[in-house]
Design a protein around this motif. Structure first.
Motif: not given
Ligand code: FES
Length: 578
Positions: A519, A510, A507-508, A523, A521, A408
């Motif tokens: 993906s 992974t 943006d994190a 919403t 993280a 990540t």
């Protein structure tokens, strides 16, 4: 296999042009005589087209005018009439913006060249990356008997006694040059030695992958794809292919009898075992589409999980195609893979795949490993899904540093290739070895043509710190000779509003290769807000072939074929002869 009926002379397709006693056929015959032909040249004989992708600007096909003569010799030996026909040469090196933009162009040209001329069968001369899938896509749609003659890999590169592999060592030494570890003179000497004979790239790049895949599918003579271009065995293979082309016309052995679901599974098994290029996924999906078959990405992943990588060839391994040939070549590798193959698939020579490899032997266990001592237990490619790639993405896991298989990190986003080129080496770029570099607008429509930009460069300041791999993400493809932790083919692409387009710095992201996920993280509400503010980039083309391409190209998981060419025609439409 069941008996295949013999064709009679009256069944030959070319008879429609030359046979009837009418005015139009008089024209065809008299103009054949204008070319110096005698009726003995064509009467009672299959006419075999040799589709030649030679040009002075295709570096990998410089020998193809000679290969065409070798094929002609075989056609004449077997009682056929050879006719050489040029089609788009589509070399990787000089075709811009990317040869992928034109793969479908060559596929259409191959199909229509066969359709509109008096030919009964064809020999397809290809090798450099896109030529193999393009020629076979056209042949599948036309569905007349064809033999595929692979151009063969070039010999090993050499620099001061060190073996050089095309592509792979270019990237490697370019990074060393950027890091200040080699001189301009060293770099110039590498330029002299890295491509020193006819033939296509001699690493397991897209060319070597696709020619191996074409053979595993059943369209080349057994062992053909591994023979170096400058080996005299290549000459004999070309002559033999010419003879075979005549035979399969009489046998009416067409692509639709060979390109079955099981044959495609054999091709994917081979792709995984050789550590093939990720490009093979896009091409195989497109080729299968022309045969009326669907290949979901999960088929590749399923096979990847059960078929190990057993070929130790760069970029996933140590050796080169020349070593693979001396180790027994593709026949020996397929012999090792027997438990994973459908051995009863028909191949172009009328024998089954199993019959073709019955006597094959491995001569070097370092190069072709046993199934129980593989280079890697996992096959070459993993398919990823997640909120960043709802329709899929791929990664060549065997070319990725295992420390990044689960990772990540914060995104460093570039909005297009020019942005990347302008900022990647900026000393102020907020990037660390844990960052995830993201390139947007590099897909089929966004780039356009889904070029091989996917091995995004490591920022210079990290190279100087010794960093040689990090997680990189794009909707582009990657050269089969490239390596690194590069997530590719992200779909839907950013230019059509896929989630990749909505990413921002920090943006994190992974990556989880064992978990097959990719993906960010964010919403769903954050996605929606960004989507509402997103604007599509302007189209690259307003006219011509480029416009046709933008209007009809499909996304990566659908093979990037044109939507109106996908699928198997109920019958092969023949031209009216008036
Ligand atoms: Fe032609 Fe690599 S440039 S195969």
């Amino acid at each position: 296999m069941g008996e295949i009926p013999m064709k009679s002379v009256d069944d030959l397709r070319s008879r429609r042009w030359f046979g009837p006693a009418d005015l139009r056929s008089f024209g065809h015959r008299s103009r054949a005589k204008q070319m110096g032909w005698d009726s003995k040249d064509w009467e009672g004989k299959p006419i075999i087209a040799i589709l030649n992708t030679w040009s002075d600007l295709n570096t990998c096909h410089t020998h193809f005018r000679i290969v065409a003569e070798q094929v002609k010799k075989g056609v004449l030996q077997a009682g056929g009439l050879p006719v050489e026909m040029p089609v788009m040469s589509l070399g990787e090196i000089y075709t811009k913006p990317t040869s992928m933009l034109y793969r479908n162009f060559l596929a259409m040209e191959a199909e229509e060249t066969l359709r509109c001329h008096p030919v009964d069968g064809a020999v397809l001369l290809g090798g450099c990356d896109k030529t193999t899938p393009a020629l076979l896509m056209g042949a599948f749609s036309m569905d007349i008997p064809v033999v595929y003659v692979p151009g063969g890999p070039m010999l090993r590169g050499n620099w001061r006694g060190e073996v050089l592999g095309s592509g792979s060592d270019v990237w490697k030494y370019w990074d060393e040059k950027r890091a200040g570890n080699i001189t301009e003179d060293d770099w110039s000497e590498i330029e002299d030695g890295i491509a020193r004979s006819p033939g296509h790239c001699m690493t397991m790049g897209t060319a070597s992958t696709m020619t191996a895949v074409a053979e595993a599918l059943g369209f080349s003579l057994p062992g053909a794809s591994s023979i170096p271009a400058s080996d005299s065995n290549h000459t004999r293979m070309a002559v033999q292919s010419g003879r075979l082309a005549v035979e399969i016309v009489w046998q009416d052995r067409r692509p639709s009898q060979i390109a079955t679901k099981e044959a495609f599974e054999n091709a994917i098994v081979t792709d995984m075992a050789i550590g093939g290029s990720t490009n093979a996924i896009v091409h195989l999906v497109a080729m299968a589409g022309r045969a009326g078959l669907s290949l979901p990405l999960e088929t590749f992943d399923d096979i990847s999980q059960r078929v190990p990588l057993i070929l130790d060839v760069r970029p996933s391994g140590r050796f080169l195609m020349e070593d693979f040939y001396y180790a027994g070549g593709l026949r020996a590798l397929l012999k090792e893979l027997e438990p994973h193959l459908h051995l009863n698939c028909l191949t172009v020579n009328g024998r089954t795949l199993g019959e073709n490899i019955v006597s094959a032997e491995v001569h070097n266990r370092e190069v072709i490993r046993p199934l129980d001592k593989p280079v890697s237990k996992a096959g070459g490619t993993a398919v990823l899904r997640g909120n960043l790639a709802p329709n899929g993405a791929v990664i060549k896991q065997t070319a990725a540093d295992p420390q990044f298989w689960q990772h990540t990190g914060p995104a460093v986003v570039f909005k297009d290739y020019n942005d990347l080129a302008a900022r990647i080496d900026d000393p102020e770029l907020p990037v660390t070895k844990d960052s995830v570099i993201v390139l947007q607008n590099a897909g089929p429509i966004g780039a356009p043509g889904m070029p091989e930009w996917g091995m995004l460069p490591i920022p210079k300041k990290l190279l100087e710190q010794g960093v040689r791999d990090m997680v990189r993400v794009s909707d582009a493809r990657m050269s089969g000779t490239s390596y690194g932790t590069c997530v590719l083919h992200v779909s839907p692409e950013s230019a059509v509003g896929g989630p990749l387009a909505l990413l921002r710095d920090g943006d994190a992201i992974t990556l989880d290769i064992p978990g097959r996920s990719f993906s960010v993280a964010l919403t769903e509400a954050e996605f929606e807000a960004r989507r509402a503010a997103w604007q599509a980039p302007p189209p690259h083309y307003e006219r011509g072939y480029g416009k046709l391409y933008l209007d009809h190209v499909t996304q990566a998981e659908q093979g990037c074929d044109f939507d109106f060419l996908h699928g198997k025609p109920a019958s092969v439409p023949e031209p009216e002869i008036h």
